[in-house]
Design an enzyme around this catalytic site. Sequence first.
Site, PDB file in Angstrom:
ATOM      1  N   ALA A  74       0.817  -1.290  -0.052  1.00 48.39           N
ATOM      2  CA  ALA A  74      -0.011   0.017  -0.123  1.00 48.39           C
ATOM      3  C   ALA A  74       0.868   1.125   0.137  1.00 48.39           C
ATOM      4  O   ALA A  74       0.530   2.335  -0.609  1.00 48.39           O
ATOM      5  CB  ALA A  74      -0.820   0.157   1.334  1.00 48.39           C
ATOM      6  N   ASP A  75       1.879   1.207   0.714  1.00 50.07           N
ATOM      7  CA  ASP A  75       2.747   2.565   0.892  1.00 50.07           C
ATOM      8  C   ASP A  75       3.488   2.702  -0.530  1.00 50.07           C
ATOM      9  O   ASP A  75       3.500   3.785  -1.083  1.00 50.07           O
ATOM     10  CB  ASP A  75       3.835   2.074   1.764  1.00 50.07           C
ATOM     11  CG  ASP A  75       3.531   2.572   3.331  1.00 50.07           C
ATOM     12  OD1 ASP A  75       2.520   3.522   3.340  1.00 50.07           O
ATOM     13  OD2 ASP A  75       4.451   1.765   4.295  1.00 50.07           O
ATOM     14  N   LEU A  76       3.980   1.414  -1.197  1.00 53.13           N
ATOM     15  CA  LEU A  76       4.900   1.628  -2.293  1.00 53.13           C
ATOM     16  C   LEU A  76       3.802   2.036  -3.529  1.00 53.13           C
ATOM     17  O   LEU A  76       4.320   2.952  -4.211  1.00 53.13           O
ATOM     18  CB  LEU A  76       5.310   0.305  -2.441  1.00 53.13           C
ATOM     19  CG  LEU A  76       6.638  -0.268  -1.635  1.00 53.13           C
ATOM     20  CD1 LEU A  76       6.852  -1.596  -1.911  1.00 53.13           C
ATOM     21  CD2 LEU A  76       7.705   0.669  -1.740  1.00 53.13           C
TER      22      LEU A  76
END
Length: 392
Positions: A165-167
Amino acid sequence: MTGTITGPLDRFFVLDLTRIRSGPTCVKQFADWGADVIKIEPPEDNSGYADRDSSDFQNLHRNKRSLTLDLKSSEGRDILMCLVDKADVLVENFRPGVKKRLGLDWETLHARNPKLVLGSISGFGQTGPYAERPGFDQVAQGMGGLMSVTGLPGQGPVRVGIPVADLTAGMFCATGILMALLDRERTGVGQWVQSSLLQAQVAMLDFQAARWLIDGEVPGQAGNNHPTAVPMGVYPTSDGSMNIAVTGNRMWQDFCTIIGRPDLADHERFATGRLRLRHRDELNALLFEITRTRTSKDLTEALIASGIPCGPINKIDAVFEDPQVAELGMVVEVEHPKRGTQKVLGQPIILSGATPVMHSATPDAGQHSDAILKELGLSDAELADLRERKVI
């Protein structure tokens, strides 16, 4: 440094006010392709801000200059606004309320520099009932449905092994910023680009989301099996295991021949994709007994010769020993003044007319403060005063 580095993005000046992962992932795309990126950090207690010596931090923040600046002080905010006047892009991942308190909201920045593109990454979006919640990758994986379709059937929710999700939020934001910069060439005006961990994770559900939105089916955990195709997944071999992906009836018939069971190709329970999916467990039980009699190398060579996708299941060290990974340039080197030669991840994009610009390792906190502020016209005496008062 401005003007000394060449690359497809070398005409852009980017201010990086991000931390943790999603924001730095976004900014890394600009730093690696030639933009002049200034990372703005707190002037004190950087050990609490980030572990600069970690491999993670060193990999994320290469190709940037570092300016320490106390954004809670009026002098610090004034300096930042002088940089905003010159900037093409500012990227931040504060919560909406924090951004407003610091004077980094879209309305304030747009009024100051109408050409500025503001990239904002949050946990859940800039508006709505969850806007002020702190974001965290695993929380987004759970709320965005990914953990419900990851893992073995009946195992319970499982996170994936990377902060997806961050990436992806960072990558989506970078794409949006590039679109806004292209549009600015037409309009002369910047835009506010927004992404969030939750949006990114929902978008990454892809065909699993379509199964619900279009077919009304709630996907579950399928483990190492592909959710909708058989045989496709992990198969045991005599010396380990490997991935095999058989798609379509032509591949199925070839696969059956390769494993010495041509009779399975037209079997009444396995002849079509729908039948194979319906009888997945029975078919896989048969196939497991066959594939575990072959070595991974032997089976791979036979399948590849017939155009059937397959491959090993590598540990991380084996990934970087793979000759194809080396060919793709996924490892690059930068020179660190204290660490010496340091390997970092390369870019997964190949351009015919340009290469990523790996010109410097991750800087120490404030390493470039004096040079950056002198570019704004500050004198040595003014720098000394700001440092004494811990503004920088």
